[in-house]
Design a protein around this motif. Sequence first.
Motif, PDB file in Angstrom:
ATOM      1  N   LYS A   1      33.942  67.182  12.645  1.00 51.38           N
ATOM      2  CA  LYS A   1      33.148  66.734  12.767  1.00 51.38           C
ATOM      3  C   LYS A   1      33.361  65.274  13.158  1.00 51.38           C
ATOM      4  CE  LYS A   1      29.901  69.730  11.097  1.00 51.38           C
ATOM      5  NZ  LYS A   1      29.262  70.453  10.748  1.00 51.38           N
ATOM      6  N   SER A   2      34.325  64.813  13.750  1.00 52.20           N
ATOM      7  CA  SER A   2      34.883  63.163  13.830  1.00 52.20           C
ATOM      8  C   SER A   2      35.586  63.221  14.990  1.00 52.20           C
ATOM      9  CB  SER A   2      35.908  62.525  12.083  1.00 52.20           C
ATOM     10  OG  SER A   2      36.926  63.544  12.544  1.00 52.20           O
ATOM     11  N   PHE A   3      36.045  61.807  15.722  1.00 46.91           N
ATOM     12  CA  PHE A   3      36.543  61.459  16.788  1.00 46.91           C
ATOM     13  C   PHE A   3      37.431  60.621  16.284  1.00 46.91           C
ATOM     14  CE2 PHE A   3      32.237  60.999  17.817  1.00 46.91           C
ATOM     15  CZ  PHE A   3      32.652  61.381  18.955  1.00 46.91           C
ATOM     16  N   PHE A   4      38.649  61.397  17.012  1.00 47.72           N
ATOM     17  CA  PHE A   4      40.892  60.763  16.677  1.00 47.72           C
ATOM     18  C   PHE A   4      40.476  59.763  18.298  1.00 47.72           C
ATOM     19  CE2 PHE A   4      40.843  64.689  18.195  1.00 47.72           C
ATOM     20  CZ  PHE A   4      42.075  64.659  19.365  1.00 47.72           C
ATOM     21  N   PHE A   5      41.535  59.105  17.843  1.00 46.53           N
ATOM     22  CA  PHE A   5      41.913  58.252  19.069  1.00 46.53           C
ATOM     23  C   PHE A   5      42.561  59.103  19.701  1.00 46.53           C
ATOM     24  CE2 PHE A   5      44.807  55.014  20.852  1.00 46.53           C
ATOM     25  CZ  PHE A   5      43.659  54.406  21.534  1.00 46.53           C
ATOM     26  N   HIS A   6      42.156  58.903  20.967  1.00 47.04           N
ATOM     27  CA  HIS A   6      43.563  59.166  22.127  1.00 47.04           C
ATOM     28  C   HIS A   6      44.676  57.944  23.357  1.00 47.04           C
ATOM     29  CE1 HIS A   6      45.442  62.840  24.599  1.00 47.04           C
ATOM     30  NE2 HIS A   6      45.153  61.641  25.540  1.00 47.04           N
ATOM     31  N   GLY A   7      45.186  58.216  23.037  1.00 43.82           N
ATOM     32  CA  GLY A   7      45.813  57.168  24.471  1.00 43.82           C
ATOM     33  C   GLY A   7      46.665  56.291  23.684  1.00 43.82           C
ATOM     34  N   SER A   8      46.909  54.624  24.394  1.00 43.34           N
ATOM     35  CA  SER A   8      47.439  54.028  23.989  1.00 43.34           C
ATOM     36  C   SER A   8      47.412  52.403  22.967  1.00 43.34           C
ATOM     37  CB  SER A   8      48.693  53.894  24.905  1.00 43.34           C
ATOM     38  OG  SER A   8      49.098  54.117  25.421  1.00 43.34           O
ATOM     39  N   LYS A   9      47.479  52.551  22.172  1.00 42.26           N
ATOM     40  CA  LYS A   9      46.326  52.089  21.041  1.00 42.26           C
ATOM     41  C   LYS A   9      46.985  50.259  21.664  1.00 42.26           C
ATOM     42  CE  LYS A   9      45.142  51.150  16.608  1.00 42.26           C
ATOM     43  NZ  LYS A   9      45.616  51.204  15.362  1.00 42.26           N
ATOM     44  N   GLY A  10      46.098  49.424  21.959  1.00 39.61           N
ATOM     45  CA  GLY A  10      46.208  48.166  22.675  1.00 39.61           C
ATOM     46  C   GLY A  10      45.835  48.198  23.723  1.00 39.61           C
ATOM     47  N   VAL A  11      46.429  48.469  24.648  1.00 36.45           N
ATOM     48  CA  VAL A  11      46.373  49.392  26.168  1.00 36.45           C
ATOM     49  C   VAL A  11      44.699  48.137  26.544  1.00 36.45           C
ATOM     50  CG1 VAL A  11      46.596  49.884  28.295  1.00 36.45           C
ATOM     51  CG2 VAL A  11      48.280  51.356  26.325  1.00 36.45           C
ATOM     52  N   CYS A  12      45.090  47.733  27.804  1.00 31.61           N
ATOM     53  CA  CYS A  12      43.814  47.126  28.122  1.00 31.61           C
ATOM     54  C   CYS A  12      42.914  48.573  28.547  1.00 31.61           C
ATOM     55  CB  CYS A  12      43.606  45.873  29.124  1.00 31.61           C
ATOM     56  SG  CYS A  12      44.343  45.878  30.549  1.00 31.61           S
ATOM     57  N   ASP A  13      41.166  47.409  28.921  1.00 33.08           N
ATOM     58  CA  ASP A  13      40.327  48.600  30.108  1.00 33.08           C
ATOM     59  C   ASP A  13      40.763  48.672  31.622  1.00 33.08           C
ATOM     60  OD1 ASP A  13      38.707  49.036  26.997  1.00 33.08           O
ATOM     61  OD2 ASP A  13      38.727  46.667  27.349  1.00 33.08           O
ATOM     62  N   LEU A  14      40.751  47.506  31.629  1.00 28.58           N
ATOM     63  CA  LEU A  14      40.884  47.449  33.304  1.00 28.58           C
ATOM     64  C   LEU A  14      42.027  46.603  33.790  1.00 28.58           C
ATOM     65  CD1 LEU A  14      36.935  45.916  33.580  1.00 28.58           C
ATOM     66  CD2 LEU A  14      37.431  48.052  33.700  1.00 28.58           C
ATOM     67  N   MET A  15      42.070  47.020  35.404  1.00 29.39           N
ATOM     68  CA  MET A  15      43.451  46.687  35.807  1.00 29.39           C
ATOM     69  C   MET A  15      42.779  46.534  37.197  1.00 29.39           C
ATOM     70  SD  MET A  15      46.847  47.274  36.463  1.00 29.39           S
ATOM     71  CE  MET A  15      47.045  49.125  38.099  1.00 29.39           C
ATOM     72  N   ALA A  16      42.969  45.140  37.594  1.00 35.44           N
ATOM     73  CA  ALA A  16      42.890  44.788  38.967  1.00 35.44           C
ATOM     74  C   ALA A  16      43.542  44.544  39.447  1.00 35.44           C
ATOM     75  CB  ALA A  16      40.921  44.325  38.552  1.00 35.44           C
ATOM     76  N   VAL A  17      43.520  44.846  41.215  1.00 32.21           N
ATOM     77  CA  VAL A  17      44.297  43.856  42.263  1.00 32.21           C
ATOM     78  C   VAL A  17      43.674  44.293  43.500  1.00 32.21           C
ATOM     79  CG1 VAL A  17      46.465  44.740  42.938  1.00 32.21           C
ATOM     80  CG2 VAL A  17      45.893  45.754  41.034  1.00 32.21           C
ATOM     81  N   HIS A  18      44.271  42.573  44.007  1.00 38.74           N
ATOM     82  CA  HIS A  18      43.797  42.451  45.335  1.00 38.74           C
ATOM     83  C   HIS A  18      44.606  42.292  46.392  1.00 38.74           C
ATOM     84  CE1 HIS A  18      41.538  40.136  48.486  1.00 38.74           C
ATOM     85  NE2 HIS A  18      40.236  40.645  47.449  1.00 38.74           N
ATOM     86  N   ALA A  19      44.313  43.055  47.777  1.00 38.59           N
ATOM     87  CA  ALA A  19      45.820  42.786  47.667  1.00 38.59           C
ATOM     88  C   ALA A  19      46.290  41.092  48.655  1.00 38.59           C
ATOM     89  CB  ALA A  19      45.143  43.755  49.639  1.00 38.59           C
ATOM     90  N   ASP A  20      44.805  40.337  48.627  1.00 39.45           N
ATOM     91  CA  ASP A  20      45.362  39.503  49.601  1.00 39.45           C
ATOM     92  C   ASP A  20      45.476  38.424  48.323  1.00 39.45           C
ATOM     93  OD1 ASP A  20      44.852  39.654  51.632  1.00 39.45           O
ATOM     94  OD2 ASP A  20      42.596  39.349  51.698  1.00 39.45           O
TER      95      ASP A  20
END
Length: 135
Positions: free
Chosen positions: A53-72
């Motif tokens: 009845k608890s949460f545990f972390f899944h993923g890569s610790k420290g990796v940011c939330d969003l990545m954004a790319v613009h063609a121009d």
Amino acid sequence: KYGGAMMRKKKDAEKKLKVTERETKKDIRERLKGLGWKVYRINNCGIFNPATKSFFFHGSKGVCDLMAVHADKEYVLFIEAKGSAGYASKEQNEFLSLFDNKKIVTLVAKDWNTVDVVIQNYETFNCSVDCLGEG
């Protein structure tokens, strides 16, 4: 008697001013998309374990939330979003610093204005940007 009611109203008003991390991410994502950016959410999350009845972390610790790319644009944005009361962890700052002196802009953003300032002034930045003065 009236002082208590006044205090509750003040606290209620303060609560309305707080912005959650989720709201910050949504606002940044929507505004970037509106400006032609492709925005990717990096899925790090907590997973609920019904046995404990608890949460545990899944993923890569420290990796940011969003990545954004613009063609121009010649740069990529890596964004660690935070609510109005949030701060980047040591691991999050370490991840963002991996991109120092690269043609990638990384930042911790508590609001759209932080992201907008970086986009509008990219040429003046040479490395990762810590817009909150942390790290």
